[in-house]
Design a protein around this motif. Structure first.
Motif, PDB file in Angstrom:
ATOM      1  N   CYS A  54      32.467   2.855  14.344  1.00 14.11           N
ATOM      2  CA  CYS A  54      33.105   1.589  13.929  1.00 14.11           C
ATOM      3  C   CYS A  54      32.019   0.517  13.883  1.00 14.11           C
ATOM      4  O   CYS A  54      31.167   0.456  14.769  1.00 14.11           O
ATOM      5  CB  CYS A  54      34.184   1.199  14.942  1.00 14.11           C
ATOM      6  N   THR A  80      24.988  -5.068  19.361  1.00 14.58           N
ATOM      7  CA  THR A  80      24.039  -6.083  18.886  1.00 14.58           C
ATOM      8  C   THR A  80      24.533  -6.749  17.602  1.00 14.58           C
ATOM      9  O   THR A  80      24.243  -7.920  17.368  1.00 14.58           O
ATOM     10  CB  THR A  80      22.673  -5.426  18.620  1.00 14.58           C
ATOM     11  N   GLY A  82      23.701  -6.915  14.439  1.00 14.35           N
ATOM     12  CA  GLY A  82      22.776  -6.886  13.299  1.00 14.35           C
ATOM     13  C   GLY A  82      21.421  -7.414  13.737  1.00 14.35           C
ATOM     14  O   GLY A  82      21.156  -7.565  14.924  1.00 14.35           O
ATOM     15  N   ARG A  84      18.404 -10.069  14.396  1.00 11.43           N
ATOM     16  CA  ARG A  84      18.291 -11.482  14.769  1.00 11.43           C
ATOM     17  C   ARG A  84      16.961 -12.036  14.265  1.00 11.43           C
ATOM     18  O   ARG A  84      15.939 -11.360  14.326  1.00 11.43           O
ATOM     19  CB  ARG A  84      18.365 -11.654  16.290  1.00 11.43           C
TER      20      ARG A  84
HETATM   21  N1  LIG Z   1      17.540  -5.228  25.795  1.00 11.59           N
HETATM   22  C1  LIG Z   1      17.334  -6.515  26.081  1.00 11.59           C
HETATM   23  O1  LIG Z   1      16.232  -6.936  26.482  1.00 11.59           O
HETATM   24  C2  LIG Z   1      18.459  -7.500  25.922  1.00 11.59           C
HETATM   25  C3  LIG Z   1      18.258  -8.811  26.397  1.00 11.59           C
HETATM   26  C4  LIG Z   1      19.259  -9.742  26.264  1.00 11.59           C
HETATM   27  C5  LIG Z   1      20.454  -9.384  25.649  1.00 11.59           C
HETATM   28  N2  LIG Z   1      20.626  -8.118  25.174  1.00 11.59           N
HETATM   29  C6  LIG Z   1      21.895  -7.814  24.515  1.00 11.59           C
HETATM   30  O2  LIG Z   1      22.508  -6.701  25.140  1.00 11.59           O
HETATM   31  C7  LIG Z   1      23.301  -6.010  24.175  1.00 11.59           C
HETATM   32  C8  LIG Z   1      22.926  -4.528  24.224  1.00 11.59           C
HETATM   33  O3  LIG Z   1      21.544  -4.397  23.925  1.00 11.59           O
HETATM   34  P1  LIG Z   1      20.727  -3.071  24.211  1.00 11.59           P
HETATM   35  O4  LIG Z   1      19.395  -3.498  24.703  1.00 11.59           O
HETATM   36  O5  LIG Z   1      21.540  -2.129  25.009  1.00 11.59           O
HETATM   37  O6  LIG Z   1      20.523  -2.546  22.705  1.00 11.59           O
HETATM   38  P2  LIG Z   1      20.572  -1.084  22.070  1.00 11.59           P
HETATM   39  O7  LIG Z   1      20.054  -0.075  23.012  1.00 11.59           O
HETATM   40  O8  LIG Z   1      19.917  -1.241  20.740  1.00 11.59           O
HETATM   41  O9  LIG Z   1      22.139  -0.814  21.868  1.00 11.59           O
HETATM   42  C9  LIG Z   1      22.884  -1.560  20.947  1.00 11.59           C
HETATM   43  C10 LIG Z   1      24.191  -0.821  20.701  1.00 11.59           C
HETATM   44  O10 LIG Z   1      24.992  -1.601  19.792  1.00 11.59           O
HETATM   45  C11 LIG Z   1      25.419  -0.752  18.729  1.00 11.59           C
HETATM   46  N3  LIG Z   1      25.601  -1.614  17.561  1.00 11.59           N
HETATM   47  C12 LIG Z   1      24.684  -2.448  16.997  1.00 11.59           C
HETATM   48  N4  LIG Z   1      25.228  -3.070  15.945  1.00 11.59           N
HETATM   49  C13 LIG Z   1      26.511  -2.624  15.849  1.00 11.59           C
HETATM   50  C14 LIG Z   1      27.567  -2.896  14.949  1.00 11.59           C
HETATM   51  N5  LIG Z   1      27.416  -3.755  13.923  1.00 11.59           N
HETATM   52  N6  LIG Z   1      28.767  -2.291  15.131  1.00 11.59           N
HETATM   53  C15 LIG Z   1      28.927  -1.422  16.172  1.00 11.59           C
HETATM   54  N7  LIG Z   1      27.967  -1.119  17.051  1.00 11.59           N
HETATM   55  C16 LIG Z   1      26.762  -1.711  16.885  1.00 11.59           C
HETATM   56  C17 LIG Z   1      24.303   0.273  18.587  1.00 11.59           C
HETATM   57  O11 LIG Z   1      24.681   1.491  17.963  1.00 11.59           O
HETATM   58  P3  LIG Z   1      24.596   1.769  16.371  1.00 11.59           P
HETATM   59  O12 LIG Z   1      23.213   1.401  15.922  1.00 11.59           O
HETATM   60  O13 LIG Z   1      24.935   3.218  16.274  1.00 11.59           O
HETATM   61  O14 LIG Z   1      25.648   0.898  15.746  1.00 11.59           O
HETATM   62  C18 LIG Z   1      24.018   0.541  20.059  1.00 11.59           C
HETATM   63  O15 LIG Z   1      25.006   1.425  20.589  1.00 11.59           O
HETATM   64  C19 LIG Z   1      23.029  -6.668  22.824  1.00 11.59           C
HETATM   65  O16 LIG Z   1      24.067  -7.580  22.551  1.00 11.59           O
HETATM   66  C20 LIG Z   1      21.729  -7.412  23.068  1.00 11.59           C
HETATM   67  O17 LIG Z   1      21.595  -8.552  22.235  1.00 11.59           O
HETATM   68  C21 LIG Z   1      19.667  -7.174  25.302  1.00 11.59           C
END
Ligand SMILES: NC(=O)c1ccc[n+]([C@@H]2O[C@H](COP(=O)([O-])OP(=O)(O)OC[C@H]3O[C@@H](n4cnc5c(N)ncnc54)[C@H](OP(=O)(O)O)[C@@H]3O)[C@@H](O)[C@H]2O)c1
Length: 234
Positions: A54, A80, A82, A84
């Motif tokens: 989804c 996430t 899309g 940034r």
């Molecule tokens: N890592 C950091 O340093 C950090 C810091 C601050 C905040 N955050 C926030 O924490 C959250 C998780 O980050 P993460 O580090 O765990 O990133 P990640 O490992 O890249 O995981 C992101 C997840 O979101 C899914 N996703 C992305 N776009 C989507 C969409 N349009 N529809 C449905 N699913 C979607 C991806 O799967 P698919 O690609 O299969 O869709 C993946 O399962 C994000 O909101 C990020 O901005 C992260």
């Protein structure tokens, strides 16, 4: 909330913070559905877990998925959304800046269409980011979106009550957001945290632990928990 036997939808549950959350929930006896655009990539990491495709930007698709799994007790979105935009705002491509808000639109879809099937004692957790309250150079898009997510959570909490909604704000977390796992990624993530009170990157599981706290503690709503190694004080 005792999560044992509870049902959870985790958007963005196939990687990083969302995946760690799915693992913690299932370890505690909850039944989780891990959702993302390409969920198959989590098949090895999440054996036996229901994986669903989804795109959170598609409101109709989010509404249909929530209806399919209704009712449920827990809704987490770490998707996430899309790309940034980064870099100096005064040189920023405005389309890039605007499209950075895909994360907010995705979260808004999850709450708008997910809340109606959430148990009365249910809990929603979203994920913002430390730049929301302390932006570093080049992070104005991240700051704007994160700030909007936190304001959204505070604003919508009274409407949702008695259901609860909260947000976790991570600092630098070493996840696939920075590319495939490698020693180079580890080194780069830690380098970004040099000078922090806790001078290393966080782990996805450390953020998932805070998400679980917000799900389990029935006296917390409309607030933000920072898991950032001291980013805000650095
Ligand atoms: N890592 C950091 O340093 C950090 C810091 C601050 C905040 N955050 C926030 O924490 C959250 C998780 O980050 P993460 O580090 O765990 O990133 P990640 O490992 O890249 O995981 C992101 C997840 O979101 C899914 N996703 C992305 N776009 C989507 C969409 N349009 N529809 C449905 N699913 C979607 C991806 O799967 P698919 O690609 O299969 O869709 C993946 O399962 C994000 O909101 C990020 O901005 C992260």
């Amino acid at each position: 909330m005792n999560v044992e036997g509870k049902k959870a939808l985790v958007f963005g549950g196939t990687s990083g913070i969302g995946l760690a959350t799915v693992k913690r929930l299932t370890d505690l006896g909850a039944k989780a559905v891990a959702i993302s655009r390409n969920p198959d990539r989590a098949r090895d990491a999440l054996p036996g877990i229901t994986l669903k495709a989804c795109d959170v930007r598609d409101g109709d698709a989010v509404a249909a998925l929530c209806k399919e799994y209704a009712p449920y007790d827990i809704l987490v979105s770490a998707a996430t959304g899309g790309e940034r935009a980064t870099g100096p705002f005064l040189k920023m491509d405005m389309e890039g800046y605007k499209s950075s808000f895909a994360k907010l639109w995705g979260y808004a879809n999850c709450v708008r269409f997910g809340a109606e099937h959430l148990a009365k004692d249910g809990s929603i957790v979203l994920v913002s980011g430390a730049p929301a309250r302390r932006s570093r150079p080049g992070q104005i898009a991240l700051a704007s979106v994160g700030g909007a997510v936190e304001a959204f959570v505070r604003g919508v909490a009274p409407e949702l009550a008695p259901r609860r909604i909260n947000v976790v704000s991570p600092g630098v977390i070493n996840t696939p957001m920075f590319g495939p796992a490698s020693p180079e990624r580890d080194a780069l993530a830690d380098k970004r945290c040099a000078g922090h009170l806790i001078p290393r990157a966080g782990t996805a599981d450390e953020v998932a632990q805070a998400i679980l706290f917000l799900i389990q503690n029935d006296f917390v709503t409309g607030t933000t928990v920072d898991v950032d190694g001291g980013w805000l004080l650095t």
